[in-house]
Design a protein around this motif. Structure first.
Motif, mmCIF file in Angstrom:
data_model
loop_
_atom_site.group_PDB
_atom_site.id
_atom_site.type_symbol
_atom_site.label_atom_id
_atom_site.label_comp_id
_atom_site.label_asym_id
_atom_site.label_seq_id
_atom_site.Cartn_x
_atom_site.Cartn_y
_atom_site.Cartn_z
ATOM 1 N N MET A 1 0.834 -1.179 0.000
ATOM 2 C CA MET A 1 0.000 0.000 0.000
ATOM 3 C C MET A 1 0.885 1.250 0.000
ATOM 4 S SD MET A 1 -2.960 0.928 2.678
ATOM 5 C CE MET A 1 -2.828 2.502 3.426
ATOM 6 N N THR A 2 0.620 2.132 -0.915
ATOM 7 C CA THR A 2 1.389 3.368 -1.021
ATOM 8 C C THR A 2 0.772 4.423 -0.115
ATOM 9 O OG1 THR A 2 1.976 2.857 -3.296
ATOM 10 C CG2 THR A 2 2.223 5.134 -2.605
ATOM 11 N N THR A 3 1.587 4.974 0.755
ATOM 12 C CA THR A 3 1.125 6.035 1.647
ATOM 13 C C THR A 3 1.247 7.379 0.934
ATOM 14 O OG1 THR A 3 3.310 6.444 2.579
ATOM 15 C CG2 THR A 3 1.968 4.718 3.638
ATOM 16 N N ARG A 4 0.658 8.388 1.503
ATOM 17 C CA ARG A 4 0.774 9.726 0.930
ATOM 18 C C ARG A 4 2.237 10.188 0.955
ATOM 19 N NH1 ARG A 4 -3.433 14.271 0.794
ATOM 20 N NH2 ARG A 4 -4.461 12.440 -0.003
ATOM 21 N N ARG A 5 2.956 9.836 2.013
ATOM 22 C CA ARG A 5 4.381 10.170 2.103
ATOM 23 C C ARG A 5 5.146 9.517 0.942
ATOM 24 N NH1 ARG A 5 9.293 8.505 4.333
ATOM 25 N NH2 ARG A 5 10.421 10.132 5.455
ATOM 26 N N ASP A 6 4.854 8.245 0.656
ATOM 27 C CA ASP A 6 5.483 7.561 -0.476
ATOM 28 C C ASP A 6 5.120 8.239 -1.792
ATOM 29 O OD1 ASP A 6 6.618 5.690 1.234
ATOM 30 O OD2 ASP A 6 5.070 4.173 0.863
ATOM 31 N N GLN A 7 3.882 8.685 -1.894
ATOM 32 C CA GLN A 7 3.422 9.391 -3.098
ATOM 33 C C GLN A 7 4.244 10.663 -3.299
ATOM 34 O OE1 GLN A 7 -0.756 10.325 -2.860
ATOM 35 N NE2 GLN A 7 -0.813 11.244 -4.896
ATOM 36 N N VAL A 8 4.487 11.386 -2.223
ATOM 37 C CA VAL A 8 5.311 12.605 -2.276
ATOM 38 C C VAL A 8 6.725 12.244 -2.715
ATOM 39 C CG1 VAL A 8 6.423 14.341 -0.798
ATOM 40 C CG2 VAL A 8 3.951 13.955 -0.629
ATOM 41 N N LEU A 9 7.299 11.216 -2.099
ATOM 42 C CA LEU A 9 8.681 10.833 -2.423
ATOM 43 C C LEU A 9 8.808 10.309 -3.850
ATOM 44 C CD1 LEU A 9 9.714 9.238 0.960
ATOM 45 C CD2 LEU A 9 10.494 11.423 -0.002
ATOM 46 N N ASP A 10 7.834 9.556 -4.312
ATOM 47 C CA ASP A 10 7.873 9.066 -5.692
ATOM 48 C C ASP A 10 7.788 10.231 -6.679
ATOM 49 O OD1 ASP A 10 8.131 6.478 -4.782
ATOM 50 O OD2 ASP A 10 5.996 5.986 -5.062
ATOM 51 N N ALA A 11 6.989 11.236 -6.355
ATOM 52 C CA ALA A 11 6.914 12.431 -7.202
ATOM 53 C C ALA A 11 8.260 13.162 -7.204
ATOM 54 C CB ALA A 11 5.799 13.360 -6.723
ATOM 55 N N ALA A 12 8.898 13.235 -6.038
ATOM 56 C CA ALA A 12 10.213 13.892 -5.950
ATOM 57 C C ALA A 12 11.253 13.127 -6.765
ATOM 58 C CB ALA A 12 10.643 14.002 -4.487
ATOM 59 N N VAL A 13 11.202 11.805 -6.747
ATOM 60 C CA VAL A 13 12.116 10.998 -7.556
ATOM 61 C C VAL A 13 11.906 11.293 -9.034
ATOM 62 C CG1 VAL A 13 12.643 8.621 -8.308
ATOM 63 C CG2 VAL A 13 12.429 9.146 -5.869
ATOM 64 N N ARG A 14 10.648 11.382 -9.457
ATOM 65 C CA ARG A 14 10.359 11.682 -10.865
ATOM 66 C C ARG A 14 10.904 13.057 -11.256
ATOM 67 N NH1 ARG A 14 5.539 9.308 -9.358
ATOM 68 N NH2 ARG A 14 4.405 11.283 -9.306
ATOM 69 N N ILE A 15 10.776 14.024 -10.363
ATOM 70 C CA ILE A 15 11.300 15.363 -10.654
ATOM 71 C C ILE A 15 12.822 15.304 -10.791
ATOM 72 C CG2 ILE A 15 11.680 17.681 -9.686
ATOM 73 C CD1 ILE A 15 8.773 17.416 -8.554
ATOM 74 N N LEU A 16 13.481 14.675 -9.837
ATOM 75 C CA LEU A 16 14.938 14.564 -9.909
ATOM 76 C C LEU A 16 15.386 13.851 -11.178
ATOM 77 C CD1 LEU A 16 15.894 13.632 -6.255
ATOM 78 C CD2 LEU A 16 16.602 15.669 -7.504
ATOM 79 N N GLY A 17 14.695 12.788 -11.521
ATOM 80 C CA GLY A 17 15.079 11.975 -12.666
ATOM 81 C C GLY A 17 14.712 12.553 -14.012
ATOM 82 N N THR A 18 13.799 13.512 -14.037
ATOM 83 C CA THR A 18 13.383 14.091 -15.324
ATOM 84 C C THR A 18 13.762 15.561 -15.480
ATOM 85 O OG1 THR A 18 11.184 14.630 -14.453
ATOM 86 C CG2 THR A 18 11.425 12.509 -15.587
ATOM 87 N N ARG A 19 13.934 16.249 -14.346
ATOM 88 C CA ARG A 19 14.205 17.697 -14.430
ATOM 89 C C ARG A 19 15.482 18.121 -13.712
ATOM 90 N NH1 ARG A 19 8.529 19.981 -12.465
ATOM 91 N NH2 ARG A 19 7.576 17.932 -12.578
ATOM 92 N N GLY A 20 15.984 17.300 -12.803
ATOM 93 C CA GLY A 20 17.225 17.619 -12.111
ATOM 94 C C GLY A 20 17.010 18.205 -10.726
ATOM 95 N N ILE A 21 18.103 18.276 -9.982
ATOM 96 C CA ILE A 21 18.076 18.681 -8.572
ATOM 97 C C ILE A 21 17.602 20.113 -8.377
ATOM 98 C CG2 ILE A 21 20.503 19.417 -8.429
ATOM 99 C CD1 ILE A 21 18.930 17.291 -5.727
ATOM 100 N N ARG A 22 17.916 20.995 -9.303
ATOM 101 C CA ARG A 22 17.535 22.403 -9.131
ATOM 102 C C ARG A 22 16.029 22.611 -9.218
ATOM 103 N NH1 ARG A 22 21.520 26.130 -12.457
ATOM 104 N NH2 ARG A 22 20.166 27.652 -11.478
ATOM 105 N N GLN A 23 15.333 21.675 -9.829
ATOM 106 C CA GLN A 23 13.882 21.800 -9.965
ATOM 107 C C GLN A 23 13.109 21.165 -8.811
ATOM 108 O OE1 GLN A 23 12.605 23.710 -12.432
ATOM 109 N NE2 GLN A 23 14.775 24.117 -12.799
ATOM 110 N N LEU A 24 13.846 20.570 -7.885
ATOM 111 C CA LEU A 24 13.193 19.905 -6.758
ATOM 112 C C LEU A 24 12.789 20.932 -5.710
ATOM 113 C CD1 LEU A 24 12.388 17.151 -5.514
ATOM 114 C CD2 LEU A 24 14.587 17.207 -4.314
ATOM 115 N N THR A 25 11.515 21.270 -5.709
ATOM 116 C CA THR A 25 10.951 22.187 -4.719
ATOM 117 C C THR A 25 9.687 21.548 -4.152
ATOM 118 O OG1 THR A 25 9.508 23.323 -6.306
ATOM 119 C CG2 THR A 25 11.769 24.210 -6.029
#
Length: 188
Positions: A1-25
């Motif tokens: 079961m995916t928690t909301r916290r996991d949902q946030v972290l998975d979204a952050a991983v996608r941002i890092l992996g597609t847009r880079g560290i500077r776009q992680l806000t």
């Protein structure tokens, strides 16, 4: 079961992996996760906490992947050819299906060079991988399994950086990995 916290972290991983560290806000993560503004900050009060959380999430995913990799190796008699084939398959997976996570992991590694708390997390993770990898290489006959696994890990990191940065549709790391083991075995 995916928690909301996991949902946030998975979204952050996608941002890092597609847009880079500077776009992680926090705002970018909220938007990527399709959550109301401020949701990310409920779990991670500042950017450092968010980056550390992402690293923890990636470590958890890595441990699961390494567990599967290890289980596959344990189901057969461990031979050098079988080990090389498994490593090749693993690298291809990390460069293709898991490309976004691989890029996110490398973005965090680069960030760790400037942040002591992240560097400690990365070092801890590296030591865990070293223990796992050295065990396999020792079984294969390496008299210096930790050293040899560190060399293998460096090769794999290089292959992944190149493939994830400038994808080659004909990517096949077999030759490089076999050549490395041919060289290492001369010292066994």
């Amino acid at each position: 079961m995916t928690t909301r916290r996991d949902q946030v972290l998975d979204a952050a991983v996608r941002i890092l992996g597609t847009r880079g560290i500077r776009q992680l806000t926090h705002r970018a993560v909220d938007a990527e996760a399709r959550l109301s503004e401020g949701s990310t900050s409920n779990y991670f009060r500042n950017r450092d906490a968010l980056v550390a959380g992402v690293l923890d999430r990636l470590v958890t995913q890595d441990e699961q992947a390494w567990g599967l990799f290890s289980a596959d190796l344990s189901n057969t008699e461990l031979t050098l050819d079988g080990f090389v084939d498994a490593v090749v398959q693993f690298v291809v997976e990390l460069a293709a299906a898991a490309r976004i996570s691989t890029l996110a992991r490398h973005a965090i590694f680069l960030e760790a060079a400037h942040h002591e708390h992240l560097l400690r997390q990365v070092e801890s993770r590296r030591n865990t991988l070293l223990t796992w990898g050295a065990t396999w290489l020792e079984q294969l006959g390496s008299p210096h399994p930790e050293r040899d696994f560190a060399v293998l890990r460096s090769l794999l990191d290089g292959l992944l950086i190149h493939q994830c940065t400038l994808p080659d549709p004909d990517f096949d790391p077999t030759f490089a990995i076999r050549a490395l083991f041919d060289g290492l075995r001369r010292h066994w």
